[in-house]
Design a protein around this motif. Structure first.
Motif, PDB file in Angstrom:
ATOM      1  N   TYR A 225     -21.619 -85.004  -0.480  1.00  0.00           N
ATOM      2  CA  TYR A 225     -21.306 -83.760  -1.168  1.00  0.00           C
ATOM      3  C   TYR A 225     -20.799 -83.977  -2.603  1.00  0.00           C
ATOM      4  CZ  TYR A 225     -21.778 -81.059   3.154  1.00  0.00           C
ATOM      5  OH  TYR A 225     -22.263 -80.438   4.278  1.00  0.00           O
ATOM      6  N   SER A 226     -19.785 -84.797  -2.735  1.00  0.00           N
ATOM      7  CA  SER A 226     -19.196 -84.999  -4.061  1.00  0.00           C
ATOM      8  C   SER A 226     -20.215 -85.611  -5.013  1.00  0.00           C
ATOM      9  CB  SER A 226     -17.978 -85.919  -3.963  1.00  0.00           C
ATOM     10  OG  SER A 226     -17.045 -85.344  -3.122  1.00  0.00           O
TER      11      SER A 226
ATOM     12  N   THR B  40      -8.254 -73.955  -6.181  1.00  0.00           N
ATOM     13  CA  THR B  40      -8.238 -75.275  -6.823  1.00  0.00           C
ATOM     14  C   THR B  40      -9.652 -75.668  -7.236  1.00  0.00           C
ATOM     15  OG1 THR B  40      -6.527 -75.861  -5.264  1.00  0.00           O
ATOM     16  CG2 THR B  40      -7.426 -77.662  -6.546  1.00  0.00           C
ATOM     17  N   SER B  41      -9.792 -76.134  -8.431  1.00  0.00           N
ATOM     18  CA  SER B  41     -11.064 -76.601  -9.024  1.00  0.00           C
ATOM     19  C   SER B  41     -12.109 -75.496  -9.170  1.00  0.00           C
ATOM     20  CB  SER B  41     -11.629 -77.818  -8.276  1.00  0.00           C
ATOM     21  OG  SER B  41     -12.121 -77.468  -7.024  1.00  0.00           O
ATOM     22  N   TYR B  42     -11.692 -74.256  -9.046  1.00  0.00           N
ATOM     23  CA  TYR B  42     -12.624 -73.144  -9.287  1.00  0.00           C
ATOM     24  C   TYR B  42     -13.126 -73.164 -10.730  1.00  0.00           C
ATOM     25  CZ  TYR B  42     -12.458 -70.294  -5.038  1.00  0.00           C
ATOM     26  OH  TYR B  42     -12.631 -69.813  -3.763  1.00  0.00           O
TER      27      TYR B  42
ATOM     28  N   THR C 271     -20.888 -66.595   0.165  1.00  0.00           N
ATOM     29  CA  THR C 271     -19.907 -67.621  -0.194  1.00  0.00           C
ATOM     30  C   THR C 271     -19.813 -67.784  -1.713  1.00  0.00           C
ATOM     31  OG1 THR C 271     -21.572 -69.343   0.127  1.00  0.00           O
ATOM     32  CG2 THR C 271     -20.101 -68.931   1.949  1.00  0.00           C
TER      33      THR C 271
ATOM     34  N   ASN D  13     -24.850 -78.446   4.150  1.00  0.00           N
ATOM     35  CA  ASN D  13     -24.320 -78.079   5.476  1.00  0.00           C
ATOM     36  C   ASN D  13     -25.452 -77.985   6.495  1.00  0.00           C
ATOM     37  OD1 ASN D  13     -21.696 -75.736   4.430  1.00  0.00           O
ATOM     38  ND2 ASN D  13     -21.597 -77.910   4.841  1.00  0.00           N
ATOM     39  N   TYR D  14     -26.531 -77.352   6.083  1.00  0.00           N
ATOM     40  CA  TYR D  14     -27.652 -77.122   7.003  1.00  0.00           C
ATOM     41  C   TYR D  14     -28.337 -78.414   7.420  1.00  0.00           C
ATOM     42  CZ  TYR D  14     -27.893 -72.030   7.313  1.00  0.00           C
ATOM     43  OH  TYR D  14     -27.632 -70.713   7.628  1.00  0.00           O
TER      44      TYR D  14
ATOM     45  N   ARG E 102     -22.698 -82.857  -6.045  1.00  0.00           N
ATOM     46  CA  ARG E 102     -22.030 -81.917  -6.951  1.00  0.00           C
ATOM     47  C   ARG E 102     -21.894 -82.521  -8.340  1.00  0.00           C
ATOM     48  NH1 ARG E 102     -17.260 -81.286  -3.423  1.00  0.00           N
ATOM     49  NH2 ARG E 102     -18.125 -80.176  -1.669  1.00  0.00           N
TER      50      ARG E 102
ATOM     51  N   VAL F 127     -20.710 -86.546   4.915  1.00  0.00           N
ATOM     52  CA  VAL F 127     -19.630 -85.909   4.157  1.00  0.00           C
ATOM     53  C   VAL F 127     -19.437 -86.567   2.793  1.00  0.00           C
ATOM     54  CG1 VAL F 127     -18.393 -85.066   6.140  1.00  0.00           C
ATOM     55  CG2 VAL F 127     -17.933 -87.360   5.322  1.00  0.00           C
ATOM     56  N   TYR F 128     -19.873 -87.802   2.654  1.00  0.00           N
ATOM     57  CA  TYR F 128     -19.671 -88.501   1.382  1.00  0.00           C
ATOM     58  C   TYR F 128     -20.726 -88.114   0.346  1.00  0.00           C
ATOM     59  CZ  TYR F 128     -16.499 -91.203   4.240  1.00  0.00           C
ATOM     60  OH  TYR F 128     -15.479 -91.554   5.074  1.00  0.00           O
TER      61      TYR F 128
ATOM     62  N   THR G  84      -3.674 -74.424  -2.019  1.00  0.00           N
ATOM     63  CA  THR G  84      -4.872 -75.019  -2.625  1.00  0.00           C
ATOM     64  C   THR G  84      -5.922 -73.959  -2.988  1.00  0.00           C
ATOM     65  OG1 THR G  84      -5.895 -75.373  -0.469  1.00  0.00           O
ATOM     66  CG2 THR G  84      -4.636 -77.216  -1.373  1.00  0.00           C
TER      67      THR G  84
ATOM     68  N   GLU H 167     -24.718 -76.474  -1.798  1.00  0.00           N
ATOM     69  CA  GLU H 167     -23.599 -76.653  -0.853  1.00  0.00           C
ATOM     70  C   GLU H 167     -24.019 -76.236   0.563  1.00  0.00           C
ATOM     71  OE1 GLU H 167     -19.376 -77.737  -0.958  1.00  0.00           O
ATOM     72  OE2 GLU H 167     -20.824 -77.703  -2.552  1.00  0.00           O
ATOM     73  N   THR H 168     -24.642 -75.067   0.653  1.00  0.00           N
ATOM     74  CA  THR H 168     -25.064 -74.560   1.957  1.00  0.00           C
ATOM     75  C   THR H 168     -26.156 -75.448   2.548  1.00  0.00           C
ATOM     76  OG1 THR H 168     -24.577 -72.341   1.181  1.00  0.00           O
ATOM     77  CG2 THR H 168     -25.934 -72.493   3.159  1.00  0.00           C
TER      78      THR H 168
END
Lengths: 333, 335
Positions: free
Chosen positions: B296-297, B244-246, B49, B287-288, B300, B293-294, B241, B283-284
């Protein structure tokens, strides 16, 4: 006397003809600003096309000629507010907006209200302001319809579901409602357990990475809920990476519920990869919007909240559903 | 030659090897909290990824090392991917032709950025912000803002493996190796570092600053185009999209990997690779462990902030800190 009768008859015929061919009233030109938050998939173009087409069809009978001023905010809530302000400055008659952020569109609604311009939220309801009207589909009912049908499907097949939930962008009220409905049906019917919740922000890369990671982290997962199938190729690629991209009936098959039936989802459902979903209507919602606008223009009473329900789709019936925009080659991905 | 320091300094050690420590800590944390995280599958998934962004970040590193920036890489990736997908899916043109066109086009977008920044002297942030909007706008116009699917016949390439290893991992490592060699073994690479260290000294040494900086933008564009190919194959389509943001993710990868936003410092291997893996691991891992969901941001943002702060601190104590390098690079090596 005969001459008088003849003239009278002629007059009646002429007046009747004038009455028959004359417009219903004086033609009105109405300027409508349509503010799209983005155009991430063909559904939005379909909405735009259908509303223009339907309004054009009605024009001879209603005498209302719509002039559409369309702008797109490319996923930026601030840009959308600016676009709407531009429309207010242009003194449009009505504003229709699909909000990028349900929580910030209220500022635009207030600005329109202050300028005396009716504001219709479209597809995504506002959580931050009170629009003149809302037109769209009920995201909660849609997801609930899918989830209930999915629960039945799993039970009928004797499956104890361990599901991965691919959520949308939680700034989008529709995504929130879909998550809510999925979680509620899970609790009420107990047909599955959600083993992973994956945020995608409606980005295909995140659909792919999230699905792949969740499938690897939960090798015993046997079902999946995809909040929207607009980028379903990402999910299929992730399934393929773990050798689970297989149709119903195949032992490797992962049971999938996916909402919307966009072109990619339609194809996947026809191929037996997606088992159940509920349509996100393009044509009916556009018709509902134009009908609501017509009522407003004519000063007739209108409903403040105008919602329609999607139709349940399965591999068995999806090809027979009428007015499904995904089957229109114009919107094929 | 720099005189070697024999006295151990914890501060210098942390600034030099801090990003490796962060990566190790993150791996240990997720391995403990998610039972299946410490596995070959997860490792492959992380590298897989991260592959498109590793390539994009390796190109961006050259621009950042010249003390400039390019925030249009995500849009370059999107526009070249959109054109490639349109050529294959809508126009039915041969795949090799589409790939070559994508690469040429991404180079041209790099040329345009180089022209604005280096020749016209427009502020790099402003110039590439403008091209970011323009490139995406052209892509949206060409695709009519719609999803363009790749044919099923080539989608499988995004998941193709050699044994347990995804092909795109091998490909991205190969590209990183080439970029590392360009950075550390060629005159161009050394001159990029020299410009980033001190532009006036570089010019006094006879380095053609404008030419080198211009080519850094072209390399950056080309890498964005190559990254776009992998990105599109992984998801099987190009959407409005895509990419985007890359730019911000790539910048975060670079900073975490020790490439200084103040120019002149950093490495492709191991720097960019470690930065990319660290972000992908986070990131992974989230997920694991089935994080909310809140979260993540928040995570980051926190990682990016800490990296930027560390970079800023590192710059303040720069004379004492030896940056992990592919090869020692000094201004005297520039010519």
């Amino acid at each position: 006397m005969k001459k008088k009768i003849l003239v009278t008859l002629l007059l009646v015929v002429v007046l009747s003809m004038l009455a028959a061919f004359a417009p219903a009233g004086e033609e009105k030109t109405v300027k409508v600003c349509v503010s799209w938050n983005e155009k991430v998939h063909s559904l939005i173009q379909a909405w735009q096309d259908y509303m223009e087409m339907y309004a054009k069809e009605l024009e001879p009978t209603t005498g209302i000629k719509y002039e559409w001023i369309v702008n797109v905010a490319n996923g930026d809530a601030n840009l959308q507010n600016n676009n709407i302000q531009d429309c207010i400055n242009q003194k449009v008659d009505y504003i229709v907006a699909r909000a990028q952020d349900s929580g910030t569109i209220g500022a635009s609604i207030k600005a329109a209200e202050e300028a005396g311009i009716p504001f219709i939220t479209f597809d995504r309801a506002s959580t931050s302001g009170d629009p003149t009207a809302h037109v769209g589909e009920d995201g909660y009912l849609q997801a609930r319809s899918t989830a209930e049908a999915f629960a039945k499907l799993l039970k009928d097949n004797g499956i104890e579901g361990k599901c991965i939930e691919l959520q949308g962008d939680l700034l989008d009220n529709t995504a929130v409602l879909r998550h809510k409905a999925w979680a509620e049906v899970e609790k009420e019917l107990g047909a599955w357990t959600t083993v992973a919740e994956v945020p995608t922000e409606w980005k295909p890369e995140k659909f792919y990475q999230g699905a792949l990671n969740a499938l690897q982290a939960n090798p015993d997962a046997n079902c999946m809920y995809v909040a929207s199938d607009f980028a379903f190729s990402s999910v299929e690629n992730a399934l393929s990476a773990v050798d689970k991209d297989a149709p119903t009936g195949d032992p490797k098959h992962i049971w999938i519920a996916a909402d919307d039936i966009n072109p990619m989802g339609y194809e996947a459902m026809v191929n037996g990869i997606i088992d159940v979903g509920t349509t996100w209507e393009a044509y009916s919602v556009s018709v509902l919007l134009v009908d609501t606008l017509n009522k407003m223009v004519n000063g007739e009473p209108y409903e403040k909240v105008n919602l329609i329900s999607g139709r349940l789709a399965t591999p068995e019936n999806v090809q027979t559903l009428e007015y499904l925009y995904s089957t229109d080659p114009k919107y094929a991905d | 030659m720099t005189k070697k320091q024999h006295n151990f300094s914890l501060r210098d050690f942390l600034f030099t090897y801090g990003f490796l420590l962060v990566l190790l800590l993150v791996i240990v944390y997720f391995s403990v909290t998610a039972p299946s995280f410490f596995s070959m599958n997860a490792a492959m998934s992380i590298l897989h990824t991260a592959a498109p962004l590793l390539i994009i970040a390796s190109g961006l590193a050259f621009v950042i090392m010249t003390k400039r920036i390019d925030i249009s890489v995500g849009s370059i990736a999107y526009l070249s991917a959109a054109i490639g997908a349109l050529m294959i899916s809508r126009m039915g043109l041969p795949i090799p032709l589409a790939v070559v066109s994508m690469l040429v086009l991404s180079c041209l977008m790099g040329v345009l950025n180089g022209f604005f920044v280096v020749i016209l002297n427009v502020n790099p942030m402003i110039a590439t912000f403008g091209t970011q909007l323009a490139f995406r706008g052209i892509g949206l116009l060409l695709t009519n803002s719609m999803v363009v699917s790749l044919p099923r016949s080539i989608r499988f390439l995004g998941n193709k493996k050699v044994g347990p290893i995804y092909i795109d991992i091998l490909f991205s490592l190969f590209i990183l190796l080439i970029m590392m060699l360009i950075h550390s073994r060629t005159q161009f690479g050394r001159q990029v570092v020299a410009i980033g260290n001190d532009i006036s000294i570089a010019e006094k040494l006879g380095i053609k600053e404008k030419r080198i900086s211009f080519f850094a933008y072209v390399v950056c564009g080309l890498m964005a185009g190559i990254g776009a190919i992998i990105m599109s194959l992984q998801v099987g389509s190009v959407t409005p999209t895509s990419g985007t943001s890359y730019e911000f993710t790539a910048i975060a990868m670079l900073v975490i990997g020790g490439v200084s936003l103040y120019g002149g410092e950093g490495t492709i291997l191991p720097g960019v690779l470690i930065g990319g893996i660290t972000l992908a691991v986070i990131e992974t891992g989230l997920n694991y462990i089935g994080a909310s969901v809140y979260v993540y941001s928040f995570v980051r943002g926190g990682v990016i902030f800490v990296s930027m702060f560390a970079d800023s601190l590192k710059t303040q104590v720069k004379p004492k800190v030896k940056i992990m390098e592919d090869e020692p690079t000094t201004v005297s090596n520039a010519q």
